[in-house]
Enzyme design. Structure first.
Site, mmCIF file in Angstrom:
data_model
loop_
_atom_site.group_PDB
_atom_site.id
_atom_site.type_symbol
_atom_site.label_atom_id
_atom_site.label_comp_id
_atom_site.label_asym_id
_atom_site.label_seq_id
_atom_site.Cartn_x
_atom_site.Cartn_y
_atom_site.Cartn_z
ATOM 1 N N LYS A 108 42.323 34.217 42.221
ATOM 2 C CA LYS A 108 43.592 34.310 42.929
ATOM 3 C C LYS A 108 43.401 35.214 44.139
ATOM 4 C CE LYS A 108 46.133 33.924 38.559
ATOM 5 N NZ LYS A 108 47.052 34.593 37.606
ATOM 6 N N GLY A 137 48.655 31.081 36.508
ATOM 7 C CA GLY A 137 49.886 31.347 35.779
ATOM 8 C C GLY A 137 49.896 32.742 35.192
ATOM 9 N N SER A 139 49.243 35.447 32.917
ATOM 10 C CA SER A 139 48.293 35.537 31.804
ATOM 11 C C SER A 139 47.452 36.791 31.918
ATOM 12 C CB SER A 139 47.378 34.305 31.800
ATOM 13 O OG SER A 139 46.847 34.071 33.096
ATOM 14 N N LYS A 192 51.453 37.680 44.599
ATOM 15 C CA LYS A 192 51.990 38.452 43.468
ATOM 16 C C LYS A 192 51.146 39.684 43.179
ATOM 17 C CE LYS A 192 48.886 37.228 40.137
ATOM 18 N NZ LYS A 192 48.270 38.035 39.060
ATOM 19 N N ASP A 245 54.200 34.601 37.207
ATOM 20 C CA ASP A 245 53.039 35.475 37.370
ATOM 21 C C ASP A 245 53.438 36.797 38.014
ATOM 22 O OD1 ASP A 245 50.402 36.072 36.983
ATOM 23 O OD2 ASP A 245 49.611 34.576 38.367
ATOM 24 N N ARG A 256 46.067 45.234 36.361
ATOM 25 C CA ARG A 256 45.217 46.122 37.156
ATOM 26 C C ARG A 256 45.880 46.477 38.482
ATOM 27 N NH1 ARG A 256 41.031 42.740 34.836
ATOM 28 N NH2 ARG A 256 40.958 41.386 36.655
ATOM 29 N N VAL A 280 37.911 44.124 39.087
ATOM 30 C CA VAL A 280 38.486 43.669 40.347
ATOM 31 C C VAL A 280 40.000 43.834 40.328
ATOM 32 C CG1 VAL A 280 38.855 41.655 41.820
ATOM 33 C CG2 VAL A 280 36.622 42.024 40.741
ATOM 34 N N GLU A 282 42.542 42.262 42.692
ATOM 35 C CA GLU A 282 42.581 41.320 43.811
ATOM 36 C C GLU A 282 43.656 41.667 44.834
ATOM 37 O OE1 GLU A 282 40.527 39.266 44.775
ATOM 38 O OE2 GLU A 282 39.413 38.402 43.108
#
Length: 332
Positions: A108, A137, A139, A192, A245, A256, A280, A282
């Site tokens: 993502k 999605g 998760s 997101k 999400d 995170r 990570v 993101e």
């Protein structure tokens, strides 16, 4: 069905475990030591400690052999590398002449240098390959690894890719929905993460649940505006890969990106936070790309701007929040 999962981080490991309960599944990692540990213990102690993996799951450090497992037209390849590693993985497939018929990716974000979405990177590296798309999605890898319920969406212009992905993943506690709005799914998955940093900052500053709700709602508006400008459909952003999400990542303790925001609010430096995190985040990687794309399309994204100011421009978290509150009143 034969399935190859490329990448043995937390998410790749969790999904490989889910797939192995029903399918002939191979999990690949380039780190031979990690593969040896996985083969011995059937647990990914580095990235998903405490989650037992099925005895049927096989492990492979040789990428060519892992790709061979997914070359059959009835097989599926799941790319579980971060966005930063996607292009190199695809290029290696192409150079090896080992390109699977059906490919889905889990990353993502936007590619940092090019600001391209993952599907655009795929189109550049695997010209003519059409049976592919993102699986995305709300998760958390740990919950999937524990077999808790989850719902995801696969998006692809290819009916064959959608059908193959549903057949692979839709069992047990996992529901898979399908559609063809690849742009909407990828924009939602990228933006997101940036917004979750914002809610983490607000939570870390103790600004309360009202502030969190406002950030999520106005953040969704930012996501939707940018997504529409890039070609996504409005209904996608109120679905699993948009609002769903966003809610999870902005509120969940396993997030995170939210953790990064909370730690920034406590006064820690970004470098210290990322070094301690060990995984990570993101939202940090793609925040600049999201803001740059918004500016190039004349899209107002003040929350994203505030996150970038804190991450990269030396603005204190509380000052960034104050700047948001000083914005002029406007119609919703």
């Amino acid at each position: 069905m034969k399935v190859a999962v490329l990448g043995a981080g937390a998410w790749g490991t969790a999904l490989a475990g889910h797939l192995a309960a029903r399918h002939d599944t191979v999990l690949w990692a380039r780190d031979a030591t990690l593969i040896s540990e996985l083969s011995t213990s059937h647990e990914n102690a580095r990235y998903l400690a405490g989650v037992a993996l099925p005895s049927t799951l096989r492990f492979q450090a040789n990428l060519e052999l892992a790709l061979n497992h997914a070359l059959d037209d009835a097989a599926l390849c799941v790319v579980a590398t971060p966005v930063a590693g996607l292009r190199a993985m695809l290029r290696t497939m192409r150079d090896m002449r080992k390109v699977p018929s059906h490919i889905v990716w889990l990353c993502k974000g936007f590619e940092a240098d090019s600001q391209l979405m993952p599907h655009q990177v795929v189109a550049q590296e695997l010209s003519g390959h059409t049976s592919n798309g993102p699986l995305s999605g709300p998760s958390f890898a740990r919950e999937v690894g524990q077999g808790l319920p989850v719902a995801l969406t696969v998006a692809s212009a290819s009916a064959a890719c959608r059908e193959r992905t549903v057949a692979a993943f839709h069992h047990g506690a996992m529901r898979i929905y399908s559609g063809d709005d690849v742009v909407g799914v990828e924009v939602g998955g990228a933006v997101k993460n940036v917004l979750a940093i914002a809610t983490g900052i607000a939570d870390g500053l103790g600004l309360g649940l009202n502030a969190r709700a406002a950030l999520i709602t106005r953040g969704l508006a930012e996501m939707s505006r940018l997504g529409a400008a890039l070609g996504g459909r409005a209904e996608t952003f109120t679905g699993l890969t948009g609002l769903g999400d966003l809610i999870l990542t902005a509120t969940g303790d396993l997030s995170r990106n939210r953790t990064v925001g909370m730690q920034l609010a406590s006064g820690r430096s970004l470098d210290d936070i990322l070094n301690a995190l060990g995984h990570v985040a993101e939202g940090v990687r793609c925040a600049r790309s999201v803001l740059s794309l918004a500016q190039s399309h004349a899209i107002d994204m003040p929350i994203t701007q505030a996150v970038c100011d804190v991450l990269f421009n030396g603005v204190a978290p509380r000052d960034a929040v104050s700047a948001l509150l000083r914005r002029d009143a406007k119609p919703e």
